[in-house]
Design an enzyme around this catalytic site. Structure first.
Site, PDB file in Angstrom:
ATOM      1  N   CYS A  93       9.154  11.630   3.291  1.00  0.00           N
ATOM      2  CA  CYS A  93       9.785  12.405   4.362  1.00  0.00           C
ATOM      3  C   CYS A  93      10.966  13.226   3.856  1.00  0.00           C
ATOM      4  O   CYS A  93      12.123  12.801   3.928  1.00  0.00           O
ATOM      5  CB  CYS A  93      10.253  11.505   5.507  1.00  0.00           C
ATOM      6  N   GLU A 122      -1.539  -7.002  -1.747  1.00  0.00           N
ATOM      7  CA  GLU A 122      -0.192  -6.629  -1.318  1.00  0.00           C
ATOM      8  C   GLU A 122       0.733  -7.823  -1.534  1.00  0.00           C
ATOM      9  O   GLU A 122       0.500  -8.893  -0.986  1.00  0.00           O
ATOM     10  CB  GLU A 122      -0.202  -6.225   0.151  1.00  0.00           C
ATOM     11  N   CYS A 124       7.149  16.120  10.883  1.00  0.00           N
ATOM     12  CA  CYS A 124       8.495  15.669  10.525  1.00  0.00           C
ATOM     13  C   CYS A 124       9.399  15.856  11.735  1.00  0.00           C
ATOM     14  O   CYS A 124       9.859  16.975  11.997  1.00  0.00           O
ATOM     15  CB  CYS A 124       9.029  16.458   9.334  1.00  0.00           C
TER      16      CYS A 124
END
Length: 434
Positions: free
Chosen positions: A185, A58, A362
């Site tokens: 999302c 990362e 959500c």
């Protein structure tokens, strides 16, 4: 012989660098990416496998709690509440390799970093998330850099523009977009619209605003139950929704945005006084160009076990996978438990048996104190935790979204001890729910 510099995390969470012989080092497990899914699985397998067996690749120092970006854009939360350094989140037993992967070679159980170093593994988890392709909309990068009325909650570099742009609004079109690609999302583009509408009403400017939602989707939401609950909210707030409508260009000097109808090909040009633009998204380039993906450019996994369909020692989690579920932190939480169980089985010589049902959530914020908590599965069927109708706007669900979920995220999900609400759901429904 190539060597890499690896950042390890001491038990006191201080940075220390050590030289690791990557050419001869065979990690039991390599996790590429340290977002929600990568960090959660790193914590799980560091406990299982012990020190030095797990590497996390990362390149960035900061981890953002991206679900809070909507609340930052709406003026409810501060930007400095959205992030922590990865040194506070990754376990001290892992090797944190602060580089970016440039090549996946699953036939030889290797990944190559941008510096040219090669790292080998017995097992691999891809958790690279999505990349934001602002450059795929003509003029959008320039508009975000130069026009204070153009913003996007999807990047830490641009989310802090949203609320000041709302405060500066005087009159005209207030436009929100949703692109024609999978995105993180998919409910977030309309959440900020609801918060903007409320802010403008409270500021006495709503009668001077034409609030428009130009979405590439065919409806307000993909799950029928929640779509039927949201449409009356849209009507009550007097919001204009144009579906199958995709942003293609922004001319910030004229303050014009060009959209194309995805069914007819017809172009429409809107003047804007405020523009919240959501960029097209995709898997990161190294993933898209690897043997791990299908024709869509996403890691090809079995949707129930999360095991790669070709490489049995490779698993995927989160947004970089070709799963037919929404790309949310809640989905990654549920996937983390399934992946941990199935990868552990494979490591022990057994077949994966844990089944992911597509659960995702959500929380659709509709005001500064109201939220519709959508929860559903692969088939778009509601899979609700609480024994009441979650399609109704509720203050309690807003409190959970704004104040409880961030704590659960930092202290439980990322630490690998929260795999979603399934146990709670079964308890509250007295065992009568999946």
């Amino acid at each position: 012989m190539k060597r890499i510099v690896c950042t390890s995390i001491s038990k006191h969470r201080q940075f220390a660098t050590s030289s690791i012989n990557a050419a001869n080092k065979n990690y039991k497990l390599v996790i590429v990416g340290s977002g929600t899914g990568g960090t959660a699985t790193a914590n799980k397998f560091a406990r299982k496998l012990g020190r030095g067996a797990v590497a996390v690749i990362e390149p960035t120092d900061v981890h953002y709690y991206q679900p809070m970006f909507t609340l930052v854009g709406g003026g409810i939360k501060r930007f400095d509440q959205t992030s922590l350094n990865r040194s506070e989140l990754l376990p001290n037993k892992v090797d944190w390799i602060k580089e970016r992967v440039s090549k996946f070679d699953p036939d030889n159980n290797q990944v190559t970093t941008e510096s040219g170093d090669t790292i080998t593994y017995e097992y691999l988890i891809t958790a690279t998330g999505l990349q934001l392709n602002f450059n795929q909309i003509k003029g959008l990068e320039e508009a975000l850099a130069e026009d204070p009325a153009v913003c996007s909650n999807y990047s830490p570099k641009t989310v802090t523009k949203t609320f000041p742009a709302l405060q500066a609004f005087q009159e005209g079109n207030v436009i929100f977009t949703l692109p024609a690609t999978p995105i993180k999302c998919a409910g977030a583009p309309q959440k900020i619209m609801y918060l903007a509408d409320e802010y403008l009403r409270n500021a006495g400017k709503r009668d001077k605003a034409n609030v428009v939602f130009n979405s590439s989707l065919g409806g307000i939401f993909g799950v029928k139950k929640y779509a039927e609950a949201l449409l009356p909210i849209v009507k009550r707030k007097n919001l204009t929704c144009n579906f199958r409508t995709n942003l293609t260009e922004v001319n910030h000097k004229k303050r014009e945005a060009t959209f194309v109808n995805l069914d007819t090909g017809e172009e429409s040009v809107y003047e804007y006084s405020f523009l919240h633009a959501v960029p097209p998204m995709s898997a990161v380039d190294a993933v898209k160009n690897s043997p791990l993906v299908d024709e869509t450019g996403y890691v090809t996994v079995d949707k129930t076990t999360l095991q790669h369909t070709k490489y049995s020692n490779v698993f995927g989690i989160g947004d970089n996978c070709n799963l037919p579920s929404s790309k949310t932190a809640a989905a990654a939480a549920a996937q983390a438990g399934i992946l941990s169980s199935n990868l552990s089985s494979v490591m022990n010589g057994s077949k994966p048996t844990a089944i992911y049902d597509g659960y995702t959530s959500c929380p659709l914020v509709t005001a500064h104190n109201k939220c519709v908590l959508a929860e559903f599965d692969f088939d778009g069927e509601p899979l609700e935790t609480f024994p009441f109708n979650q399609a109704k706007e509720r203050y309690s669900m807003f409190v959970m979204k704004a104040y409880m979920m961030p704590t659960m995220y930092w202290r439980m999900l990322l630490k690998g001890i929260w795999n979603g609400p399934k146990p709670v759901r079964k308890l509250l429904h007295m065992g009568m729910s999946r």
